[in-house]
Design a protein around this motif. Structure first.
Motif, PDB file in Angstrom:
ATOM      1  N   SER A   1       0.831  -1.300   0.055  1.00 18.78           N
ATOM      2  CA  SER A   1       0.374  -0.426   0.135  1.00 18.78           C
ATOM      3  C   SER A   1       1.155   1.412  -0.032  1.00 18.78           C
ATOM      4  N   ARG A   2       0.517   2.406  -0.466  1.00 16.93           N
ATOM      5  CA  ARG A   2       0.984   3.377  -0.477  1.00 16.93           C
ATOM      6  C   ARG A   2       0.535   4.561   1.066  1.00 16.93           C
ATOM      7  N   VAL A   3       1.494   4.185   1.869  1.00 13.64           N
ATOM      8  CA  VAL A   3       0.820   5.206   3.061  1.00 13.64           C
ATOM      9  C   VAL A   3       2.187   6.434   3.272  1.00 13.64           C
ATOM     10  N   ILE A   4       1.555   7.691   3.307  1.00 12.79           N
ATOM     11  CA  ILE A   4       1.918   8.615   3.875  1.00 12.79           C
ATOM     12  C   ILE A   4       2.078   8.678   4.877  1.00 12.79           C
ATOM     13  N   PRO A   5       3.682   8.594   5.064  1.00 10.33           N
ATOM     14  CA  PRO A   5       4.142   8.856   6.537  1.00 10.33           C
ATOM     15  C   PRO A   5       3.817   9.862   7.382  1.00 10.33           C
ATOM     16  N   ASN A   6       3.721   9.354   8.631  1.00  8.64           N
ATOM     17  CA  ASN A   6       3.644  11.264   9.715  1.00  8.64           C
ATOM     18  C   ASN A   6       5.331  11.371   9.619  1.00  8.64           C
ATOM     19  N   CYS A   7       4.878  12.551  10.570  1.00  5.12           N
ATOM     20  CA  CYS A   7       5.944  12.851  10.858  1.00  5.12           C
ATOM     21  C   CYS A   7       7.264  12.468  11.676  1.00  5.12           C
ATOM     22  N   ASP A   8       6.926  11.652  12.200  1.00  6.03           N
ATOM     23  CA  ASP A   8       8.381  10.918  13.002  1.00  6.03           C
ATOM     24  C   ASP A   8       8.969   9.729  10.899  1.00  6.03           C
ATOM     25  N   GLY A   9       8.600   9.726  10.533  1.00  2.00           N
ATOM     26  CA  GLY A   9       8.168   8.187   9.205  1.00  2.00           C
ATOM     27  C   GLY A   9       9.012   9.878   8.069  1.00  2.00           C
ATOM     28  N   THR A  10       8.752  10.903   8.244  1.00  2.42           N
ATOM     29  CA  THR A  10       9.167  11.660   7.306  1.00  2.42           C
ATOM     30  C   THR A  10      10.330  11.543   8.082  1.00  2.42           C
ATOM     31  N   ASP A  11      10.650  11.885   8.898  1.00  3.79           N
ATOM     32  CA  ASP A  11      12.364  12.429   9.621  1.00  3.79           C
ATOM     33  C   ASP A  11      13.253  11.107   9.265  1.00  3.79           C
ATOM     34  N   ASP A  12      12.024  10.066   9.191  1.00  3.23           N
ATOM     35  CA  ASP A  12      13.520   8.673   9.168  1.00  3.23           C
ATOM     36  C   ASP A  12      14.062   8.858   8.037  1.00  3.23           C
ATOM     37  N   LEU A  13      12.492   9.324   7.182  1.00  2.00           N
ATOM     38  CA  LEU A  13      13.003   9.064   5.177  1.00  2.00           C
ATOM     39  C   LEU A  13      14.082   9.783   5.239  1.00  2.00           C
ATOM     40  N   LEU A  14      13.914  11.440   6.092  1.00  2.19           N
ATOM     41  CA  LEU A  14      14.982  12.570   5.355  1.00  2.19           C
ATOM     42  C   LEU A  14      16.584  12.046   5.780  1.00  2.19           C
ATOM     43  N   THR A  15      16.333  11.876   6.840  1.00  2.00           N
ATOM     44  CA  THR A  15      18.160  11.622   7.538  1.00  2.00           C
ATOM     45  C   THR A  15      18.826  10.137   6.902  1.00  2.00           C
ATOM     46  N   VAL A  16      17.818   9.441   6.274  1.00  2.00           N
ATOM     47  CA  VAL A  16      19.026   8.275   5.482  1.00  2.00           C
ATOM     48  C   VAL A  16      20.263   9.285   4.316  1.00  2.00           C
ATOM     49  N   GLU A  17      21.206   8.608   4.610  1.00  2.00           N
ATOM     50  CA  GLU A  17      22.007   9.232   3.889  1.00  2.00           C
ATOM     51  C   GLU A  17      22.045   8.256   2.517  1.00  2.00           C
ATOM     52  N   GLN A  18      22.383   9.070   1.590  1.00  2.00           N
ATOM     53  CA  GLN A  18      22.341   9.114   0.226  1.00  2.00           C
ATOM     54  C   GLN A  18      22.992   9.145  -0.979  1.00  2.00           C
ATOM     55  N   GLN A  19      23.943   8.343  -1.581  1.00  2.00           N
ATOM     56  CA  GLN A  19      24.842   8.569  -2.297  1.00  2.00           C
ATOM     57  C   GLN A  19      24.163   9.338  -2.988  1.00  2.00           C
ATOM     58  N   PRO A  20      25.751  10.732  -4.040  1.00  2.00           N
ATOM     59  CA  PRO A  20      24.604  11.844  -4.811  1.00  2.00           C
ATOM     60  C   PRO A  20      24.827  11.129  -6.392  1.00  2.00           C
ATOM     61  N   ALA A  21      24.535  11.768  -7.060  1.00  2.00           N
ATOM     62  CA  ALA A  21      24.913  10.676  -8.762  1.00  2.00           C
ATOM     63  C   ALA A  21      25.946  11.214  -8.635  1.00  2.00           C
ATOM     64  N   SER A  22      27.262  10.747  -9.831  1.00  2.00           N
ATOM     65  CA  SER A  22      27.787  10.967 -10.198  1.00  2.00           C
ATOM     66  C   SER A  22      27.532  12.219 -11.432  1.00  2.00           C
ATOM     67  N   GLU A  23      28.691  12.995 -11.560  1.00  2.00           N
ATOM     68  CA  GLU A  23      28.670  13.896 -12.772  1.00  2.00           C
ATOM     69  C   GLU A  23      28.188  13.694 -13.409  1.00  2.00           C
ATOM     70  N   LYS A  24      28.960  12.369 -14.195  1.00  2.00           N
ATOM     71  CA  LYS A  24      28.561  11.614 -15.471  1.00  2.00           C
ATOM     72  C   LYS A  24      26.388  11.029 -16.626  1.00  2.00           C
ATOM     73  N   VAL A  25      26.557  10.866 -14.294  1.00  2.00           N
ATOM     74  CA  VAL A  25      25.057  10.801 -14.916  1.00  2.00           C
ATOM     75  C   VAL A  25      23.670  11.981 -14.783  1.00  2.00           C
ATOM     76  N   ILE A  26      24.405  13.078 -13.677  1.00  2.00           N
ATOM     77  CA  ILE A  26      23.905  13.972 -13.667  1.00  2.00           C
ATOM     78  C   ILE A  26      23.326  14.517 -15.505  1.00  2.00           C
ATOM     79  N   GLN A  27      24.939  14.939 -16.126  1.00  2.00           N
ATOM     80  CA  GLN A  27      24.571  15.237 -17.406  1.00  2.00           C
ATOM     81  C   GLN A  27      23.702  14.496 -18.557  1.00  2.00           C
TER      82      GLN A  27
END
Length: 119
Positions: A70-96
Motif C-alpha cells: 500500500s502507499r502510505v503517507i508517513p507521519n512526522c516521525d516517518g518523514t524524519d526517518d526518510l530524510l535522515t537516510v544518507e543517500q549517495q549523490p549521483a555522479s557528474e556523468k549521470v547528472i549530465q
C-alpha cells in the motif's frame, strides 16, 4: 471460496446496496478472482467497507492488499526517518546524461560555448 459462497457474498452486497445487481455473469467473474480467498475474510472486508461507503464495492476493494504494497503517507516521525537516510549523490556523468535527456525531450538545443576569462 466456492461459487455458492460467491453467490452468497453478492446477494449480501445486493441487500446492502439496492443498485447492485447479482447476475450469473457477475457471479462467474467474481468467483474467478475470489476462489483463492476465504469467505470469512471477504465478508469481514465487506462489513468494514459498508460502514464507510454509500456505494457498492468493487471487487478490488474487498480484497485486502498484502502489507507493504500500500502507499502510505508517513507521519512526522516517518518523514524524519526518510530524510535522515544518507543517500549517495549521483555522479557528474549521470547528472549530465540526465540533463542531456531532459533537453532532448523538451527540444532544447544547447550551443557549445567556450568559457572566456575576463581579467
Amino acid at each position: 471460496m466456492t461459487k455458492r459462497e460467491t453467490f452468497t457474498l453478492l446477494a449480501l452486497i445486493a441487500v446492502y446496496y439496492e443498485q447492485f445487481e447479482c447476475t450469473q455473469q457477475k457471479i462467474d467473474s467474481w468467483f474467478l478472482v475470489l476462489k483463492d480467498y476465504p469467505l470469512a475474510q471477504i465478508e469481514d472486508n465487506l462489513l468494514a467497507y459498508v460502514a464507510k461507503s454509500a456505494y457498492p464495492p468493487k471487487l478490488s476493494e474487498l480484497i485486502l492488499k498484502p502489507a507493504g504494497t500500500s502507499r502510505v503517507i508517513p507521519n512526522c516521525d516517518g518523514t524524519d526517518d526518510l530524510l535522515t537516510v544518507e543517500q549517495q549523490p549521483a555522479s557528474e556523468k549521470v547528472i549530465q546524461a540526465e540533463l542531456r535527456n531532459m533537453r532532448e525531450i523538451l527540444g532544447i538545443k544547447r550551443e557549445e560555448t567556450s568559457c572566456l576569462t575576463i581579467i
